[in-house]
Enzyme design. Structure first.
Site, PDB file in Angstrom:
ATOM      1  N   ASP A 192      -7.146  36.002  12.619  1.00 14.20           N
ATOM      2  CA  ASP A 192      -6.816  37.108  11.806  1.00 14.20           C
ATOM      3  C   ASP A 192      -7.070  38.345  12.479  1.00 14.20           C
ATOM      4  O   ASP A 192      -8.281  38.529  13.124  1.00 14.20           O
ATOM      5  CB  ASP A 192      -7.785  37.192  10.568  1.00 14.20           C
ATOM      6  CG  ASP A 192      -7.619  35.920   9.496  1.00 14.20           C
ATOM      7  OD1 ASP A 192      -6.546  35.167   9.836  1.00 14.20           O
ATOM      8  OD2 ASP A 192      -8.150  35.750   8.576  1.00 14.20           O
TER       9      ASP A 192
ATOM     10  N   HIS B  82      -4.386  41.922   8.699  1.00 17.08           N
ATOM     11  CA  HIS B  82      -4.480  41.152   7.645  1.00 17.08           C
ATOM     12  C   HIS B  82      -5.071  41.525   6.191  1.00 17.08           C
ATOM     13  O   HIS B  82      -4.466  41.217   5.331  1.00 17.08           O
ATOM     14  CB  HIS B  82      -5.146  39.870   8.005  1.00 17.08           C
ATOM     15  CG  HIS B  82      -5.115  38.341   7.249  1.00 17.08           C
ATOM     16  ND1 HIS B  82      -3.864  38.265   6.606  1.00 17.08           N
ATOM     17  CD2 HIS B  82      -5.944  37.643   6.810  1.00 17.08           C
ATOM     18  CE1 HIS B  82      -4.207  37.153   5.890  1.00 17.08           C
ATOM     19  NE2 HIS B  82      -5.388  36.713   5.950  1.00 17.08           N
TER      20      HIS B  82
ATOM     21  N   HIS C 108     -13.531  39.508   4.484  1.00 21.56           N
ATOM     22  CA  HIS C 108     -12.635  39.878   5.661  1.00 21.56           C
ATOM     23  C   HIS C 108     -12.740  41.333   5.815  1.00 21.56           C
ATOM     24  O   HIS C 108     -12.479  41.775   6.996  1.00 21.56           O
ATOM     25  CB  HIS C 108     -11.182  39.198   5.097  1.00 21.56           C
ATOM     26  CG  HIS C 108     -10.874  38.016   5.426  1.00 21.56           C
ATOM     27  ND1 HIS C 108     -11.251  36.963   4.813  1.00 21.56           N
ATOM     28  CD2 HIS C 108     -10.134  37.463   6.250  1.00 21.56           C
ATOM     29  CE1 HIS C 108     -10.907  35.785   5.222  1.00 21.56           C
ATOM     30  NE2 HIS C 108     -10.296  36.110   5.950  1.00 21.56           N
TER      31      HIS C 108
ATOM     32  N   GLU D 277     -10.349  31.005  12.598  1.00 17.77           N
ATOM     33  CA  GLU D 277     -10.335  30.322  11.549  1.00 17.77           C
ATOM     34  C   GLU D 277      -9.606  28.745  11.892  1.00 17.77           C
ATOM     35  O   GLU D 277      -8.556  28.828  12.557  1.00 17.77           O
ATOM     36  CB  GLU D 277      -9.875  30.636  10.159  1.00 17.77           C
ATOM     37  CG  GLU D 277     -10.474  32.273   9.905  1.00 17.77           C
ATOM     38  CD  GLU D 277      -9.822  32.973   8.687  1.00 17.77           C
ATOM     39  OE1 GLU D 277     -10.652  33.551   8.029  1.00 17.77           O
ATOM     40  OE2 GLU D 277      -8.902  33.027   8.624  1.00 17.77           O
TER      41      GLU D 277
END
Length: 195
Positions: free
Chosen positions: A52, A56, A147, A159
């Site tokens: 990410d 994102h 996040h 991830e």
């Protein structure tokens, strides 16, 4: 030196609930008289083992192509943990990583969920990368807060790694993503090297 593949196979990989699974199509086939075989792939940038980028969850955050490769490659520490990672757990992981001289990149093995409090500890520590086995580092039903804290500090999230055969300790990590301009995430072939 031993190389440990920690990536999911793409076509059979796990996906975040609601995301489409990867699809492959053989568009040219030697069995059908073509001179070569040619495959086409369609997938979400966050399927399987992926990173990410800040974009994102942060609209003006860096995209995949703007992230420095140094974040994805270098010494890392693999910590084993089950359940919620609390602030105290995060401090313990960082202490072990520092003792192993691998505090910039942290991978958490096991069925672990990074809590908001733990994310704040990791963000304060100034690490470059945080990874885990789940398709999201934070709680699956509410991943945004975790996040935002981590990506807000430009900490790369790795991830969907596979760490079931990896012992706790120091490794060399390579998890460079595909170079997609303007993307919020990208698949990668992640592996560890054991010295």
């Amino acid at each position: 030196m031993r190389i440990i593949d920690i990536s999911q196979e793409v076509l059979s990989c796990k996906v975040f609930p609601g995301d489409d699974s990867p699809k492959a199509e053989l568009v040219k086939s030697m069995e059908e008289g073509e001179l070569y075989n040619l495959s086409m792939l369609s997938m979400c940038a966050h399927n399987g083992t992926h990173i990410d980028a800040p974009f994102h969850f942060i609209n003006d955050g860096k995209t995949v192509d703007k992230m420095p490769l140094e974040a994805f490659v270098g010494d890392c520490y693999v910590a084993c943990h089950e359940g919620d990672v609390t602030a105290e757990n995060a401090r313990e992981i960082l202490k072990k990583a520092e003792e192993a001289e691998a505090k910039e990149r942290i991978l958490i093995a096991g069925k672990a969920t990074v809590t908001l409090e733990a994310a704040e500890v990791f963000a304060e520590a100034g690490i470059k990368l945080l990874g885990n086995e789940s398709q999201t580092v934070g709680p699956e039903n509410a991943p945004m807060a975790v996040h935002k804290v981590l990506l807000g500090k430009e900490i790369v999230l790795l991830e969907g790694v596979v760490l079931s055969e990896v012992s706790e300790g120091k490794y060399f990590l390579s998890a460079a993503p595909l170079n997609f301009a303007g993307f919020d995430g990208a698949p990668c072939r992640a592996y560890l090297m054991e010295k």
